[in-house]
Design an enzyme around this catalytic site. Structure first.
Site, PDB file in Angstrom:
ATOM      1  N   HIS A 134       1.010  -1.153   0.178  1.00 38.62           N
ATOM      2  CA  HIS A 134       0.015  -0.042  -0.069  1.00 38.62           C
ATOM      3  C   HIS A 134       0.865   1.216  -0.019  1.00 38.62           C
ATOM      4  O   HIS A 134       1.323   1.488   0.833  1.00 38.62           O
ATOM      5  CB  HIS A 134      -0.983  -0.098   1.334  1.00 38.62           C
ATOM      6  CG  HIS A 134      -1.938   1.212   1.000  1.00 38.62           C
ATOM      7  ND1 HIS A 134      -3.309   1.062   1.151  1.00 38.62           N
ATOM      8  CD2 HIS A 134      -1.871   2.294   1.248  1.00 38.62           C
ATOM      9  CE1 HIS A 134      -3.840   2.065   0.860  1.00 38.62           C
ATOM     10  NE2 HIS A 134      -3.154   3.000   1.135  1.00 38.62           N
ATOM     11  N   HIS A 153       1.378   5.607  -2.093  1.00 40.18           N
ATOM     12  CA  HIS A 153       0.792   6.590  -2.915  1.00 40.18           C
ATOM     13  C   HIS A 153       2.081   7.204  -3.599  1.00 40.18           C
ATOM     14  O   HIS A 153       2.650   7.968  -3.077  1.00 40.18           O
ATOM     15  CB  HIS A 153       0.147   7.422  -2.079  1.00 40.18           C
ATOM     16  CG  HIS A 153      -1.153   6.910  -1.422  1.00 40.18           C
ATOM     17  ND1 HIS A 153      -2.435   7.349  -2.007  1.00 40.18           N
ATOM     18  CD2 HIS A 153      -1.374   6.394  -0.300  1.00 40.18           C
ATOM     19  CE1 HIS A 153      -3.189   6.481  -1.265  1.00 40.18           C
ATOM     20  NE2 HIS A 153      -2.741   5.947  -0.396  1.00 40.18           N
ATOM     21  N   GLN A 201      -9.520   9.412  -5.189  1.00 38.01           N
ATOM     22  CA  GLN A 201      -9.426   9.964  -3.812  1.00 38.01           C
ATOM     23  C   GLN A 201     -10.610  11.023  -3.234  1.00 38.01           C
ATOM     24  O   GLN A 201     -10.924  10.883  -1.933  1.00 38.01           O
ATOM     25  CB  GLN A 201      -8.109  10.971  -3.946  1.00 38.01           C
ATOM     26  CG  GLN A 201      -7.881  12.022  -2.542  1.00 38.01           C
ATOM     27  CD  GLN A 201      -7.117  11.211  -1.612  1.00 38.01           C
ATOM     28  OE1 GLN A 201      -5.928  10.859  -1.998  1.00 38.01           O
ATOM     29  NE2 GLN A 201      -7.690  10.834  -0.290  1.00 38.01           N
ATOM     30  N   HIS A 252      -9.384   1.706   0.061  1.00 37.95           N
ATOM     31  CA  HIS A 252      -9.218   2.380   1.374  1.00 37.95           C
ATOM     32  C   HIS A 252     -10.447   2.282   2.003  1.00 37.95           C
ATOM     33  O   HIS A 252     -11.630   2.679   1.502  1.00 37.95           O
ATOM     34  CB  HIS A 252      -8.908   3.936   1.084  1.00 37.95           C
ATOM     35  CG  HIS A 252      -7.645   4.264   0.744  1.00 37.95           C
ATOM     36  ND1 HIS A 252      -7.049   3.819  -0.467  1.00 37.95           N
ATOM     37  CD2 HIS A 252      -6.665   4.903   1.074  1.00 37.95           C
ATOM     38  CE1 HIS A 252      -5.749   4.337  -0.621  1.00 37.95           C
ATOM     39  NE2 HIS A 252      -5.375   4.875   0.547  1.00 37.95           N
ATOM     40  N   GLU A 268     -11.298   4.084   6.857  1.00 43.23           N
ATOM     41  CA  GLU A 268      -9.981   4.822   7.498  1.00 43.23           C
ATOM     42  C   GLU A 268     -10.543   5.931   8.527  1.00 43.23           C
ATOM     43  O   GLU A 268     -10.515   7.061   8.074  1.00 43.23           O
ATOM     44  CB  GLU A 268      -9.211   5.313   6.445  1.00 43.23           C
ATOM     45  CG  GLU A 268      -7.698   5.759   7.045  1.00 43.23           C
ATOM     46  CD  GLU A 268      -6.669   6.186   6.126  1.00 43.23           C
ATOM     47  OE1 GLU A 268      -7.075   6.467   4.852  1.00 43.23           O
ATOM     48  OE2 GLU A 268      -5.611   6.811   6.495  1.00 43.23           O
ATOM     49  N   ASP A 292       2.340   3.141   2.968  1.00 42.59           N
ATOM     50  CA  ASP A 292       1.478   4.366   2.571  1.00 42.59           C
ATOM     51  C   ASP A 292       1.945   5.522   2.198  1.00 42.59           C
ATOM     52  O   ASP A 292       1.512   5.898   1.071  1.00 42.59           O
ATOM     53  CB  ASP A 292       0.508   4.418   3.781  1.00 42.59           C
ATOM     54  CG  ASP A 292      -0.912   5.058   3.665  1.00 42.59           C
ATOM     55  OD1 ASP A 292      -1.266   5.252   2.517  1.00 42.59           O
ATOM     56  OD2 ASP A 292      -1.374   5.378   4.610  1.00 42.59           O
TER      57      ASP A 292
HETATM   58 FE   FE2 Z   1      -3.474   5.061   1.495  1.00 43.45          FE
END
Ligand code: FE2
Length: 425
Positions: free
Chosen positions: A56, A58, A151, A209, A212, A308
């Site tokens: 995971h 970005h 996102q 995701h 969270e 992440d």
């Molecule tokens: Fe993430």
């Protein structure tokens, strides 16, 4: 043989093992192999492992620290706002340059496979184009798997679903989502249904995701597991973060975990990020926020740890070191038993390799000769020391080397060479 690694310790605890490599693949694994090789590496009893895998990440945001300003509060919400400020300023050249730099760091850390989410809510799909370009460029030495990530919300952001479909058509590998960020629980559930049906139709993996937040009523993982099961996506779906599970009612979780296992849904916890971002509305006691890792492992659910973020709007630290991730995960989840510590090493190697569906991963003859020689004797010591990567090997060729970590002491009556290992070479 092209390469022979002598006297390796393996993650499963075997010691004194030789690994022979030919044609980019592992040819033989055994004790005192009687073979000649063009090159030999003496592992000196050190741990030799298949490479680290980050389930995971970005990569479109990485190494953007300070652009256009730093996250002064360090919170998730300021991070999202900051990313919104940065997005219109992104250029493809800068995205590619930062991603390439991160991939160099990853290689030096023995991290040779990364699943990166890529934001598809910008109609230009600049980041998608940039990361597809990076994926092709790094392919000889690093497996980059991309997730189409809405996102700003699949239903909340006007063109998100159309953009996601475009990104998949362009070559993005995995279907992403963010149900807890939709406007209502119902829309979150609807987004999961739409995305899972799209993935099933296209024969793709899913990684969302999911939940969270610290809201114990955020139960999108239940919906994700339901649709994974309904659509026959067993083994193809992952829920990332799942932090609300930390705060859920215990009785509800006792019903939830068997559903996740039966659906074959994997979990990806992100300890560095969730220990810093969750629990921000609490005074004291303050929740840790990471999902229930040991409980999921005990229930037979695959659990990986992801990095992440590295130096981006959400996290100002990090350097691509999956041992740092495992170290934090071990502490936050209180996984201090011997087996539990070993499981933390597996959560940054074998388990994410399965979640990504990497072919040829492992130490068996026939597997790709992708290996890391660590400056440690076993998996627990590797985590304890965040051990250096003496050699990083891809398809049988050394692609990175680092010196052993040693200090020279000047102390009366003490040896000068200091070695932090108990299992020294
Ligand atoms: Fe993430």
């Amino acid at each position: 043989m092209d390469l022979l690694i002598r006297n390796a310790s393996l993650p499963n605890g075997r010691t004194g093992v030789d690994i022979a490599i030919a044609g980019g693949r592992i040819n033989a694994v055994g004790v005192a192999l009687a073979v000649d090789a063009a090159q030999e590496i003496d592992a000196g009893g050190n741990l030799v492992t298949p490479p680290f895998v980050d389930a995971h990440f970005h990569m479109d945001a990485t190494l953007s620290y300070g652009l256009p300003r730093v996250n002064s509060s360090g919170t998730l919400l300021e991070g999202i706002a900051l990313w919104g400020e940065l997005k219109p300023m992104l250029t493809q050249e800068a995205l590619v340059a930062r991603a390439m730099q991160y991939c160099d760091w990853a290689v030096a850390r023995g991290l040779l496979a990364i699943r990166s989410h890529v934001d598809i809510c910008d109609d230009r799909l600049l980041a998608v184009e940039a990361l597809l370009h990076v994926k092709r460029r790094v392919a000889p030495y690093l497996d980059l798997q991309l997730v189409a990530f809405p996102q700003d919300g699949l239903l909340r952001s006007p063109n998100a679903f159309a953009n996601l479909k475009r990104a998949i058509a362009m070559g993005v590998d995995v279907v992403g989502g963010i149900p807890h960020f939709e406007r209502t629980m119902a829309e979150g559930a609807e987004s999961i249904k739409l995305l899972c049906e799209f993935a099933a139709e296209k024969g793709l993996r899913v990684d969302m995701h999911c939940d969270e937040s610290d809201d114990p009523m955020s139960r999108h993982i239940e919906t994700l597991a339901f649709h994974a099961r309904r659509l026959g996506l067993h083994g193809l779906v992952a829920g990332s973060h799942l932090t609300s599970m930390h705060s859920m009612d215990n009785y509800y979780v006792s019903k939830l975990l068997p559903l996740i296992r039966e659906a074959g849904v994997a979990a990806i916890a992100n300890p560095l990020i969730n220990i810093t971002l969750q629990g921000r509305h609490d005074t004291y006691p303050k929740r840790r926020g990471m999902t229930r890792v040991p409980e999921m492992l005990a229930a037979g659910i695959e659990v990986a740890f992801g990095h992440d973020c590295v130096m981006d709007p959400w996290y100002s630290l990090g350097s691509g070191d999956m041992l740092e991730v495992a170290h934090m995960g071990l502490h936050v989840a209180q996984m201090t038993g011997q087996e539990a510590m070993h499981a933390c090493f597996m959560a940054v190697t074998e388990t994410p390799a399965r979640i990504l569906g990497l072919g040829g991963y492992g130490l068996a003859p026939g597997c790709n000769a992708d290996l890391v020689v660590l400056d440690a004797g076993c998996t627990v010591e590797a985590i304890r020391l965040r051990a250096g990567r003496r050699y990083v090997i891809r398809r049988g060729k050394v692609i990175s080397q680092s010196p052993a970590a040693q200090a020279t002491l000047s102390l009366p009556g003490r040896p000068s060479a200091l070695d932090f290992r108990l299992h020294s070479a």
